[in-house]
Design a protein around this motif. Structure first.
Motif, PDB file in Angstrom:
ATOM      1  N   LYS A 195      62.428  64.133  -1.914  1.00 11.72           N
ATOM      2  CA  LYS A 195      63.537  65.091  -1.810  1.00 11.72           C
ATOM      3  C   LYS A 195      63.025  66.425  -2.349  1.00 11.72           C
ATOM      4  O   LYS A 195      63.739  67.206  -2.912  1.00 11.72           O
ATOM      5  N   ASN A 196      61.740  66.620  -2.166  1.00 16.33           N
ATOM      6  CA  ASN A 196      61.022  67.829  -2.539  1.00 16.33           C
ATOM      7  C   ASN A 196      59.878  67.893  -1.539  1.00 16.33           C
ATOM      8  O   ASN A 196      59.759  67.026  -0.679  1.00 16.33           O
ATOM      9  N   PHE A 197      58.981  68.872  -1.711  1.00 14.31           N
ATOM     10  CA  PHE A 197      57.845  68.935  -0.777  1.00 14.31           C
ATOM     11  C   PHE A 197      57.010  67.647  -0.846  1.00 14.31           C
ATOM     12  O   PHE A 197      56.712  67.164  -1.935  1.00 14.31           O
ATOM     13  N   ASP A 198      56.620  67.129   0.288  1.00 11.16           N
ATOM     14  CA  ASP A 198      55.654  66.031   0.353  1.00 11.16           C
ATOM     15  C   ASP A 198      54.297  66.644  -0.053  1.00 11.16           C
ATOM     16  O   ASP A 198      53.810  67.546   0.640  1.00 11.16           O
ATOM     17  N   PRO A 199      53.722  66.207  -1.184  1.00  6.81           N
ATOM     18  CA  PRO A 199      52.471  66.845  -1.638  1.00  6.81           C
ATOM     19  C   PRO A 199      51.357  66.800  -0.599  1.00  6.81           C
ATOM     20  O   PRO A 199      50.513  67.697  -0.524  1.00  6.81           O
ATOM     21  N   ARG A 200      51.417  65.810   0.276  1.00  2.00           N
ATOM     22  CA  ARG A 200      50.382  65.705   1.332  1.00  2.00           C
ATOM     23  C   ARG A 200      50.539  66.834   2.353  1.00  2.00           C
ATOM     24  O   ARG A 200      49.551  67.372   2.858  1.00  2.00           O
ATOM     25  N   ALA A 201      51.809  67.175   2.626  1.00  2.00           N
ATOM     26  CA  ALA A 201      52.053  68.251   3.606  1.00  2.00           C
ATOM     27  C   ALA A 201      51.488  69.571   3.092  1.00  2.00           C
ATOM     28  O   ALA A 201      50.887  70.350   3.849  1.00  2.00           O
ATOM     29  N   LYS A 202      51.646  69.794   1.793  1.00  2.00           N
ATOM     30  CA  LYS A 202      51.138  71.043   1.196  1.00  2.00           C
ATOM     31  C   LYS A 202      49.606  71.128   1.369  1.00  2.00           C
ATOM     32  O   LYS A 202      49.067  72.156   1.781  1.00  2.00           O
ATOM     33  N   ILE A 203      48.952  70.018   1.079  1.00  2.00           N
ATOM     34  CA  ILE A 203      47.474  70.015   1.153  1.00  2.00           C
ATOM     35  C   ILE A 203      47.023  70.195   2.607  1.00  2.00           C
ATOM     36  O   ILE A 203      46.159  71.023   2.915  1.00  2.00           O
ATOM     37  N   ILE A 204      47.683  69.458   3.527  1.00  2.00           N
ATOM     38  CA  ILE A 204      47.258  69.529   4.940  1.00  2.00           C
ATOM     39  C   ILE A 204      47.481  70.935   5.498  1.00  2.00           C
ATOM     40  O   ILE A 204      46.650  71.477   6.230  1.00  2.00           O
ATOM     41  N   LYS A 205      48.597  71.562   5.100  1.00  2.00           N
ATOM     42  CA  LYS A 205      48.880  72.928   5.592  1.00  2.00           C
ATOM     43  C   LYS A 205      47.753  73.867   5.151  1.00  2.00           C
ATOM     44  O   LYS A 205      47.221  74.650   5.962  1.00  2.00           O
ATOM     45  N   LYS A 206      47.318  73.743   3.896  1.00  2.00           N
ATOM     46  CA  LYS A 206      46.249  74.612   3.359  1.00  2.00           C
ATOM     47  C   LYS A 206      44.925  74.310   4.082  1.00  2.00           C
ATOM     48  O   LYS A 206      44.249  75.230   4.564  1.00  2.00           O
ATOM     49  N   VAL A 207      44.612  73.035   4.246  1.00  2.00           N
ATOM     50  CA  VAL A 207      43.332  72.666   4.896  1.00  2.00           C
ATOM     51  C   VAL A 207      43.360  73.085   6.359  1.00  2.00           C
ATOM     52  O   VAL A 207      42.360  73.559   6.910  1.00  2.00           O
ATOM     53  N   ALA A 208      44.530  72.974   7.002  1.00  2.00           N
ATOM     54  CA  ALA A 208      44.623  73.383   8.426  1.00  2.00           C
ATOM     55  C   ALA A 208      44.290  74.868   8.558  1.00  2.00           C
ATOM     56  O   ALA A 208      43.502  75.270   9.424  1.00  2.00           O
ATOM     57  N   ASP A 209      44.841  75.670   7.657  1.00  2.00           N
ATOM     58  CA  ASP A 209      44.535  77.122   7.676  1.00  2.00           C
ATOM     59  C   ASP A 209      43.022  77.342   7.549  1.00  2.00           C
ATOM     60  O   ASP A 209      42.410  78.051   8.349  1.00  2.00           O
ATOM     61  N   GLU A 210      42.429  76.680   6.556  1.00  2.00           N
ATOM     62  CA  GLU A 210      40.982  76.862   6.276  1.00  2.00           C
ATOM     63  C   GLU A 210      40.132  76.403   7.472  1.00  2.00           C
ATOM     64  O   GLU A 210      39.250  77.117   7.951  1.00  2.00           O
ATOM     65  N   VAL A 211      40.451  75.217   8.007  1.00  2.00           N
ATOM     66  CA  VAL A 211      39.614  74.643   9.083  1.00  2.00           C
ATOM     67  C   VAL A 211      39.722  75.471  10.352  1.00  2.00           C
ATOM     68  O   VAL A 211      38.724  75.775  11.007  1.00  2.00           O
ATOM     69  N   LEU A 212      40.956  75.887  10.706  1.00  2.00           N
ATOM     70  CA  LEU A 212      41.108  76.695  11.936  1.00  2.00           C
ATOM     71  C   LEU A 212      40.347  77.996  11.787  1.00  2.00           C
ATOM     72  O   LEU A 212      39.714  78.477  12.721  1.00  2.00           O
ATOM     73  N   ASN A 213      40.362  78.529  10.562  1.00  2.00           N
ATOM     74  CA  ASN A 213      39.586  79.752  10.278  1.00  2.00           C
ATOM     75  C   ASN A 213      38.102  79.504  10.475  1.00  2.00           C
ATOM     76  O   ASN A 213      37.422  80.200  11.218  1.00  2.00           O
ATOM     77  N   GLU A 214      37.604  78.454   9.806  1.00  2.00           N
ATOM     78  CA  GLU A 214      36.154  78.161   9.857  1.00  2.00           C
ATOM     79  C   GLU A 214      35.693  77.823  11.268  1.00  2.00           C
ATOM     80  O   GLU A 214      34.595  78.162  11.676  1.00  2.00           O
ATOM     81  N   LEU A 215      36.556  77.186  12.031  1.00  2.00           N
ATOM     82  CA  LEU A 215      36.160  76.801  13.401  1.00  2.00           C
ATOM     83  C   LEU A 215      36.543  77.875  14.410  1.00  2.00           C
ATOM     84  O   LEU A 215      36.416  77.701  15.612  1.00  2.00           O
ATOM     85  N   HIS A 216      37.087  78.994  13.882  1.00  2.00           N
ATOM     86  CA  HIS A 216      37.522  80.119  14.753  1.00  2.00           C
ATOM     87  C   HIS A 216      38.461  79.626  15.856  1.00  2.00           C
ATOM     88  O   HIS A 216      38.288  79.927  17.036  1.00  2.00           O
ATOM     89  N   ILE A 217      39.434  78.829  15.461  1.00  2.00           N
ATOM     90  CA  ILE A 217      40.430  78.313  16.423  1.00  2.00           C
ATOM     91  C   ILE A 217      41.739  79.068  16.213  1.00  2.00           C
ATOM     92  O   ILE A 217      42.237  79.180  15.097  1.00  2.00           O
ATOM     93  N   GLU A 218      42.258  79.602  17.301  1.00  2.00           N
ATOM     94  CA  GLU A 218      43.586  80.224  17.277  1.00  2.00           C
ATOM     95  C   GLU A 218      44.558  79.204  17.860  1.00  2.00           C
ATOM     96  O   GLU A 218      44.586  79.012  19.068  1.00  2.00           O
ATOM     97  N   ASP A 219      45.310  78.501  17.034  1.00  2.00           N
ATOM     98  CA  ASP A 219      46.270  77.525  17.593  1.00  2.00           C
ATOM     99  C   ASP A 219      47.685  78.074  17.390  1.00  2.00           C
ATOM    100  O   ASP A 219      48.196  78.108  16.265  1.00  2.00           O
ATOM    101  N   PRO A 220      48.340  78.513  18.479  1.00  2.00           N
ATOM    102  CA  PRO A 220      49.685  79.082  18.339  1.00  2.00           C
ATOM    103  C   PRO A 220      50.670  78.101  17.695  1.00  2.00           C
ATOM    104  O   PRO A 220      51.641  78.500  17.062  1.00  2.00           O
ATOM    105  N   LEU A 221      50.370  76.797  17.815  1.00  2.00           N
ATOM    106  CA  LEU A 221      51.310  75.801  17.256  1.00  2.00           C
ATOM    107  C   LEU A 221      51.362  75.897  15.734  1.00  2.00           C
ATOM    108  O   LEU A 221      52.392  75.603  15.126  1.00  2.00           O
TER     109      LEU A 221
END
Ligand code: SDX
Length: 393
Positions: free
Chosen positions: A276-302
């Motif tokens: 009934k608060n943030f799922d701690p896994r969602a927080k980590i995945i959101k941060k890693v998704a930002d980093e990985v898309l950056n490193e792989l130079h992927i523009e994902d509109p989703l």
């Protein structure tokens, strides 16, 4: 009399599960595996090390880890006769259906770790076989569905690299292992590894409590995870984001639709029975998704759509009052896409990650000699009444 509550018939019903594996505080958004915070494990550990921790209760020493890893690597092959199983599947067979039937079939080819007397060595061998063979089964079934030749495991590769190689390498060219992708996959699998008494873990404990084989209990867990409200949500999130993207519809409309009780539409990837608060896994995945898309130079509109969906929802009283936050599935699909995993394989990836947790839950239940699971009920049906002959009805 309004119907008997039958709990007084003296059955030895099992109460709440006692477990020492995963600690979860839904109010505070805390998740720990055997006491270690998920944030530290996601940052510093490897999936096989976390698998060992969950199953055997502590972080392995260097020697234990290399034995565990080697013991898995040497079991990545599956019996050649098992190929006829998935070769007979139609290309459009549901990946979770194929996974469930192939894992179930392992108990035919490797009949052990079943019954009431378990040999600890046989159990450890079965654990290593399962963790090894699930990657081969998942990758080969995917290759078969795409009409690609299968790629045999490369035992010199680490667990995640070996899986990616079997999924994406082609016999006609060199396959380059991308360390960013390997690290992202490690993190995703660690974050999915266990989650206390979720639907599929409870299913594994219940099925295993009848002393069916470990393979049978895991097959039951795969089937429970299959559902869209549980493991199937990550795929549904991507389909929801793609719909917003393709229709060019604004996220506010999607949020309004999720609030409308006349439809059974829900904001997939939002809400959780316990958090009934943030799922701690969602927080980590959101941060890693930002980093990985950056490193792989992927523009994902989703990703941008997901972020704005989250922002609108978290400022909407309907979601705030019901304490509905993004859960593990909300961003995981975007990260799976970034590392090349096809959407139809997302729930299979969830099963790959959750396997050590299921095994740990099964092992704890068997090590504790728990009785067969037999939940009770509150009877709310009709009271005693006499049969009425057909001609009088
Ligand atoms: C996983 O248990 C675990 O640990 C699971 C898991 C794991 O690691 O194993 O964390 C993995 O399964 C994550 C959840 C993935 N599923 C989804 O994202 C599907 C969408 N979420 C919902 O279906 C829902 O939130 C559940 C199923 C996750 C939880 O449902 P609950 O706890 O039974 O909540 P509920 O149905 O009682 O909802 C409470 C209220 C209801 O409204 P009211 O009746 O109070 O008016 O919140 C509403 C619900 O309609 N609600 C939602 C919603 N989730 C709940 N409304 C819109 N969108 C949503 N996503």
């Amino acid at each position: 009399e309004t119907g008997l509550i039958t709990s007084d018939l003296g059955y030895k019903s099992t109460g709440a599960t006692k477990s020492a594996i995963t600690f979860l505080n839904g109010e505070k958004g805390v998740l720990r595996y055997r006491g270690y915070p998920i944030e530290q494990l996601a940052e510093k550990s490897s999936f096989l090390e976390v698998a060992y921790l969950l199953i055997y209760g502590d972080l392995p020493g260097a020697d234990e880890l290399s034995k565990f890893r080697d013991g898995i690597t040497r079991h990545t092959l599956i019996h050649e006769d098992m190929k006829m199983l998935y070769e007979g599947y139609p290309a459009k067979a549901h990946p979770m259906g194929v996974l469930a039937s192939m894992i179930g079939a392992l108990s035919t080819f490797y009949p052990n770790a079943q019954g009431s007397e378990l040999d600890p060595e046989e159990v450890d061998l079965t654990i290593r076989r399962l963790i090894a063979k699930i990657t081969t089964i998942a990758a080969w079934s995917y290759r078969k569905s795409q009409g690609f030749p299968i790629m045999y495991p490369q035992n010199k590769l680490d667990y995640c690299s070996n899986f990616l190689h079997m999924m994406f390498a082609l016999p006609t060219e060199e396959y380059e292992i991308n360390p960013t992708i390997v690290k992202a996959l490690n993190t995703l699998l660690i974050l999915h590894a266990d989650h206390e008494q979720n639907c599929s873990a409870s299913t594994v404990r219940m099925a295993g409590s009848s002393h069916a084989s470990l393979y049978a209990a895991i097959t039951a867990g795969v089937c429970a995870l299959w559902g869209p409200l549980h493991g199937g949500a990550n795929q549904q999130v991507i389909e929801m984001l793609e719909q917003i993207h393709s229709e060019g519809s604004d996220v506010a409309r999607m949020v309004e639709k999720a609030k409308d009780k006349s439809s059974d539409f829900r904001l997939m990837g939002f809400g959780h029975r316990v958090y009934k608060n943030f799922d701690p896994r969602a927080k980590i995945i959101k941060k890693v998704a930002d980093e990985v898309l950056n490193e792989l130079h992927i523009e994902d509109p989703l990703l941008e759509i997901a972020k704005s969906l989250e922002e609108v929802a978290l400022n909407d009283s309907y979601f705030v009052e019901r304490k509905l936050y993004p859960n593990v599935d909300f961003y995981s699909g975007i990260l799976y896409r970034a590392i090349g995993i096809p959407t139809e394989m997302f729930t299979v990836m969830f099963a790959l990650g959750r396997l050590p947790g299921w095994i740990a839950q099964w092992k704890e239940m068997r090590d504790n000699n728990e009785p067969i699971s037999r939940p009770r009920q509150i009877y709310v049906g009709p009271n005693k009444r006499d049969y009425v002959d057909l001609e009088n009805r």
